[in-house]
Scaffold this motif. Structure first.
Motif, short mmCIF file in Angstrom:
data_model
loop_
_atom_site.label_atom_id
_atom_site.label_comp_id
_atom_site.label_asym_id
_atom_site.label_seq_id
_atom_site.Cartn_x
_atom_site.Cartn_y
_atom_site.Cartn_z
N GLY A 182 -25.69 -49.47 -30.05
CA GLY A 182 -24.84 -50.25 -30.95
C GLY A 182 -25.57 -51.46 -31.53
N ASP A 183 -26.92 -51.35 -31.65
CA ASP A 183 -27.72 -52.46 -32.17
C ASP A 183 -27.74 -52.36 -33.71
N GLY A 184 -26.66 -52.81 -34.31
CA GLY A 184 -26.60 -52.71 -35.76
C GLY A 184 -25.53 -53.63 -36.32
N ILE A 185 -25.56 -53.77 -37.62
CA ILE A 185 -24.58 -54.61 -38.32
C ILE A 185 -24.09 -53.83 -39.54
N PHE A 186 -22.97 -54.26 -40.09
CA PHE A 186 -22.47 -53.52 -41.25
C PHE A 186 -21.62 -54.40 -42.14
N HIS A 202 -29.54 -62.29 -38.75
CA HIS A 202 -30.13 -63.42 -38.03
C HIS A 202 -29.56 -63.50 -36.61
N GLY A 203 -28.24 -63.30 -36.49
CA GLY A 203 -27.59 -63.39 -35.18
C GLY A 203 -28.13 -62.37 -34.19
N LEU A 204 -28.47 -61.17 -34.69
CA LEU A 204 -28.99 -60.12 -33.81
C LEU A 204 -30.52 -60.11 -33.75
N GLY A 205 -31.16 -60.97 -34.57
CA GLY A 205 -32.62 -60.96 -34.60
C GLY A 205 -33.18 -59.74 -35.29
N ASP A 253 -34.65 -52.46 -25.47
CA ASP A 253 -35.64 -53.05 -26.38
C ASP A 253 -35.64 -52.33 -27.71
N ARG A 254 -35.86 -53.09 -28.76
CA ARG A 254 -35.90 -52.51 -30.10
C ARG A 254 -37.28 -51.91 -30.35
N GLY A 255 -37.33 -50.80 -31.10
CA GLY A 255 -38.61 -50.18 -31.45
C GLY A 255 -39.33 -50.97 -32.54
N THR A 256 -40.46 -50.46 -32.98
CA THR A 256 -41.28 -51.19 -33.94
C THR A 256 -41.33 -50.52 -35.31
N ASP A 257 -40.54 -49.43 -35.48
CA ASP A 257 -40.60 -48.70 -36.76
C ASP A 257 -39.85 -49.40 -37.89
N GLY A 258 -39.10 -50.42 -37.56
CA GLY A 258 -38.34 -51.13 -38.59
C GLY A 258 -36.92 -50.63 -38.67
N PRO A 259 -36.08 -51.35 -39.43
CA PRO A 259 -34.65 -51.07 -39.43
C PRO A 259 -34.29 -49.79 -40.19
N THR A 260 -33.08 -49.32 -39.92
CA THR A 260 -32.48 -48.21 -40.67
C THR A 260 -31.46 -48.81 -41.63
N LEU A 261 -31.48 -48.34 -42.87
CA LEU A 261 -30.46 -48.76 -43.84
C LEU A 261 -29.73 -47.53 -44.36
N VAL A 262 -28.42 -47.53 -44.24
CA VAL A 262 -27.60 -46.46 -44.80
C VAL A 262 -26.54 -47.10 -45.69
N VAL A 263 -26.37 -46.59 -46.90
CA VAL A 263 -25.25 -47.02 -47.74
C VAL A 263 -24.45 -45.78 -48.11
N ALA A 264 -23.21 -45.74 -47.68
CA ALA A 264 -22.33 -44.59 -47.95
C ALA A 264 -21.10 -45.08 -48.70
N LEU A 265 -20.36 -44.12 -49.25
CA LEU A 265 -19.16 -44.48 -50.01
C LEU A 265 -18.04 -43.51 -49.64
N GLY A 266 -16.87 -44.04 -49.40
CA GLY A 266 -15.71 -43.19 -49.15
C GLY A 266 -14.59 -43.61 -50.08
N LEU A 315 -22.07 -62.23 -29.58
CA LEU A 315 -21.76 -61.52 -30.84
C LEU A 315 -20.59 -62.14 -31.59
N ALA A 316 -20.05 -63.25 -31.07
CA ALA A 316 -18.86 -63.84 -31.71
C ALA A 316 -19.14 -64.12 -33.18
N GLY A 317 -18.25 -63.67 -34.03
CA GLY A 317 -18.37 -63.96 -35.45
C GLY A 317 -19.39 -63.12 -36.20
N LEU A 318 -20.08 -62.19 -35.49
CA LEU A 318 -21.06 -61.35 -36.19
C LEU A 318 -20.43 -59.99 -36.49
N LYS A 319 -20.79 -59.42 -37.62
CA LYS A 319 -20.20 -58.12 -37.97
C LYS A 319 -21.14 -57.02 -37.48
#
Ligand code: PMP
Length: 274
Positions: free
Chosen positions: A27-31, A56-59, A100-113, A137-141
């Motif tokens: 669950g290491d993600g934001i949206f 920023h909150g999740l680094g 621990d987070r990997g080093t490949d960089g973040p995943t970005l997905v943009v979907a539409l419903g 995590l207070a206040g972070l999405k």
């Protein structure tokens, strides 16, 4: 359905993210959920700014706003619809199992419903679980929404569309996917961000446009207030006319009705408010 995954548009059947993506495993993600009316996103700038605060909150690495704007435009172009909800998901990316987070960089997905206009009134329930206003995590999405899923299921079981949380000191906080406002003696109040609630974009705009005040509110205010309403991207401003089975009417009260009108007019006049 075509959606954006890590740099390009894909058909949904071919859209791939690793099963070891850190968003999936821990669950290491934001949206962000952004409303799009006839292909035009509402308040995208404010959503991107909040995404960056959550990162920023999740680094997580700094989200690239130009890339995400481009991805949103591409997804909206590829899937025309009158009223849509863009879902921007940004995670820690491919990772070995573990925290621990990997080093490949973040995943970005943009979907539409597709989505529908919400009714002007709804019912809510209170739930016995608390939001931790002092948690990391207070206040972070973040994508860690299982607590909201459980609470929302409880609401649905009771014929309501939203569940309202207190925080650890028993003050009113927010809903599973909305912020909450109450009307006391004609004045509009909403819990402060220190309550642990999300800095809702609709909350901020509605508060500014109606002159609502931030106030620490005990939970029993829900039964004392003359009116209660919710705000969120998909609800806009929505009156709560039944709380924990107690009915307060069938139509939005006068203050809520005015807030709805103001919000609709201002939002229509400026689709990218700051
Ligand atoms: N609180 C929570 C927990 C939410 O998920 C949402 C929906 N994003 C909100 C409040 C309302 O925020 P917004 O007005 O930005 O949709």
């Amino acid at each position: 359905m075509r959606l954006w995954v890590n740099g390009g548009l894909r058909d949904v059947e071919d859209a791939r993210v690793s099963v070891l993506d850190h968003g999936m495993t821990v669950g290491d993600g934001i949206f962000e959920t952004v409303k799009a009316v006839h292909g035009r996103p509402f308040a995208l700038t404010l959503h991107l700014e909040r995404l960056t605060r959550s990162a920023h909150g999740l680094g997580l690495p700094e989200p690239d706003h130009d890339e995400i704007r481009h991805a949103c435009a591409a997804v909206l172009d590829a899937n025309p619809m009158p009223l849509g909800r863009l879902r921007i998901t940004y995670t820690g990316g491919l990772s070995p199992l573990g925290s621990d987070r990997g080093t490949d960089g973040p995943t970005l997905v943009v979907a539409l419903g597709a989505t529908a206009e919400r009714p002007d009134t709804t019912a809510a329930v209170t739930v016995p679980w608390t939001r931790n206003e002092r948690g990391a995590l207070a206040g972070l999405k973040t994508t860690s929404y299982a607590e909201n899923v459980v609470a929302l299921a409880r609401a649905h079981e009771q014929g309501a569309s939203e569940a309202l949380f207190a925080n650890t000191v028993g003050q009113l906080c927010e809903g599973t996917g909305s912020n909450v406002f109450v009307v006391l003696d004609g004045e509009i109040h909403t819990p402060p961000l220190a309550s642990g609630c999300l800095a809702g974009i609709t909350r901020a705009l509605a508060a500014e446009w109606t002159g609502a005040r931030e106030t620490d509110l005990p939970m029993d205010v829900l039964h004392r207030a003359q009116e209660v309403f919710l705000t969120s991207t998909l609800r806009d401003v929505q009156a709560v006319v039944r709380i924990d089975g107690r009915e307060s009417g069938t139509a939005p009260g006068p203050v809520t009705a005015k807030a709805m009108r103001i919000f609709r007019e201002r939002a229509a006049a400026d689709p990218d408010p700051r």
